[in-house]
Design a protein around this motif. Sequence first.
Motif, PDB file in Angstrom:
ATOM      1  N   GLU A 198       0.822  -1.209   0.000  1.00 39.98           N
ATOM      2  CA  GLU A 198       0.000   0.000   0.000  1.00 39.98           C
ATOM      3  C   GLU A 198       0.857   1.262   0.000  1.00 39.98           C
ATOM      4  O   GLU A 198       0.513   2.260  -0.636  1.00 39.98           O
ATOM      5  N   PHE A 235      -6.330   1.912   2.033  1.00 34.95           N
ATOM      6  CA  PHE A 235      -5.705   0.986   2.978  1.00 34.95           C
ATOM      7  C   PHE A 235      -6.575   0.781   4.217  1.00 34.95           C
ATOM      8  O   PHE A 235      -7.030   1.740   4.833  1.00 34.95           O
ATOM      9  N   LYS A 283       2.093   1.838  -3.458  1.00 37.00           N
ATOM     10  CA  LYS A 283       1.002   2.354  -4.292  1.00 37.00           C
ATOM     11  C   LYS A 283       0.780   3.846  -4.028  1.00 37.00           C
ATOM     12  O   LYS A 283       0.602   4.639  -4.959  1.00 37.00           O
ATOM     13  N   ASN A 330      -9.779   0.503  -2.533  1.00 39.13           N
ATOM     14  CA  ASN A 330      -8.344   0.720  -2.642  1.00 39.13           C
ATOM     15  C   ASN A 330      -7.787   1.705  -1.623  1.00 39.13           C
ATOM     16  O   ASN A 330      -6.704   2.229  -1.803  1.00 39.13           O
TER      17      ASN A 330
END
Length: 742
Positions: free
Chosen positions: A203, A250, A206, A248
């Motif tokens: 995460e 976290f 990302k 999406n």
Amino acid sequence: MVVKSVEFKQTQIPVQALDCLTGNGFRQGDGGSLPDIDTDFASNRRQEVKEYLERRYNMNGKQRVFSAGTYSTMKLKAAIKDVCRVYKVPVSYVNYITAIFEDDNMSWTDLFMFATTNKKVNKFVQDYPQVIEDIRGLMGQPRSASVHASAIIVTPNSKDGEDMECFDFTPIKKVDDILVSELDGYSIDETGLLKNDCLGIKELAKIQSVIDESNRVYNAGISFEGLVRSGLDDEKTYRILAKGYTQNVFQFSSAGMTKFLMDMQPDCINDLIAANALYRPATLESGSTQKYLDCKRGEVAPVYLWGTYNALKGTYGQLTYQEDLAQMAREIGGFSLGEGVNLVKYISKKKVEKIHAMRDKFMSGAHEKGCPKEDADLIWDMIEAGGSYIFNKSHATAYAITSYVGAWLKANYPTAFYTIALQWADDKELPLIMSEMEECSSAKVVPPDINTSAEKFFTDYRTNEIFWSLGKIKILGTKAVQYIIDERTKGGPFKSIENFIHRIFKYKLKKYEYWDDADNEQEAVRVPVNARHVKNLILAGCFDKVSNISAVVERYSILDKAATELGFKIPTGDYPDHLINQHYFWSMQQIEVCGIGRIDYKRIYDNSYCRHQFKGRASYSTVHNALLSGSEGKKVALCATVTEMEEISYKDKKTGERKHLCKLHLQQNNDLIKLVCWNDFYIENKTELQDIKGKIVIVSAIVKYNDYSGGNSLNTYKTSRLFTLNQSSENQINQEDGSTKK
């Protein structure tokens, strides 16, 4: 505790948390053990952190850095299989028996308890008593050794005035050129060495990718650290979380957590911290989660027992964090900081004798401070009950801040956020992401284009169009995609399907006889693109724009041109006349080869042979509308594609009879919903349900709210009907207008 960035190699690595108290440095204090250092790094940079630690501390020829070892232990199934192999028990019989055990964490005693309720297991125990006796000593024993996923240890440079290396503190072995301790992570703690848990978190990688993309496209000038120091009070961020746009993000993207946030309506970072700590099975079961929601929404006034206000004022009187428990123990019971920490450990590990000893000290300290005995008893009960489920606040804070940063990026730079989300998502996540994206942003996913798409999702930020990835097209590998992109870069945009074939296949001298013709090794090396790739590119929609077609049904003309250029004619059986002009047929072909495509399910329903079966019994609905809260209790008819089918057995509470049901995962383009087919319906339609995956169905069901998922689902009722639409049967679906638009 805050999220911060660690400067490293003239760049910054997002770091998630340091779960430790560092007021006096990393020293063993009266808590009885060293604090853990729990640090999460971006997954693509964890190796750099380890290399840095080795450079930093392995100085002057000393070896001070190594990884912790770990051991897997013998569990019930493995122990039975290994011992049965020694006693030559038939393997098929052993596999049959071990398959009965759903829980592999059963103890030796649990095995006998299970045998009293299961005749087959009971017979096995009676037939092979020596096997059962021998596994008793094996269960729980180390089975295999490996390297701990995150724990890195740095040993002191010296001890008692003498120079030291890691070998002086603990046994060390070498595994694949990595130094690993013979002791596992828990045992390392007991030796007094400091354990660094350095985890690589996807995460964080990302989030950094979204930040980089936003800075590249919009010159945003943002950083992870800058967002953390910004005040954490962006209204748009909390608004999208409160509305349930959590895909999406976290820690917040599960259905249950999304529903919890929608109920909570968070408006500050403390709410997000509490959400991370409260939405856990044990906390939900305790009732603390619901009490927090009731107080947060103003429906119930918080109640504070004597002396608890300072510790619990941020959580409406609910014991939520380990730190709050330790604070209450100090302020009410007169405990030291270390004793408070130990109390948390004893309760979480259920050390009854030590807990009782602590209780006496707490009650005595509370009496000295003037706490009424009734309140002291209630406070201790709260502490003892809460110790088994409360969460570490610094950990929850780190998670919440990471979640906030991700949600902030979604709220303020949605197109960049969804671009990265799609690039990192697996196939099952794509429909959910795209469905949410259409609702809360101007970004939209469009079919792949041979002159625009890349190996990954590519975004045109002028139009907010995210072009489907060429790499997501079935059987199109990395080499084939790169070859196409290289030719496009070198020779400019492709002008037509014929131009594409002439340029891509210029080194291939042969002609194809069909799509599946194999290439010889030399051809495959020189040109990694073959006829099947061309077919899938066309079906995916890559040539729609360059061929100036206005409807998906016109893709047949592109296929025909491609086949002619490649040297063959398409057999009439591949594309029957009754399907060649139907919009849904080509949309399903597109979905099959690349995962994107829009089917007009309402048109299919309207033209279906079975539509009259639902008249007066159920009204047509889209999946999107069925998911709305106002649809609960309605009887609806849906047309959708079945993506998954699960069979489940259960015990009827009234009769005790073993029954079966199945769950169908229904998809309408980007919208998903589950259909529960209860026992009677399942038995009646069992033959058809066995081979239903991938087919279009029309079904009637009732919309019901599902507490587990936090949203609506479909349930069959007594007169529910199910029809499977077979693509190859022209009698089931009437001819569609060939001019249907995409």
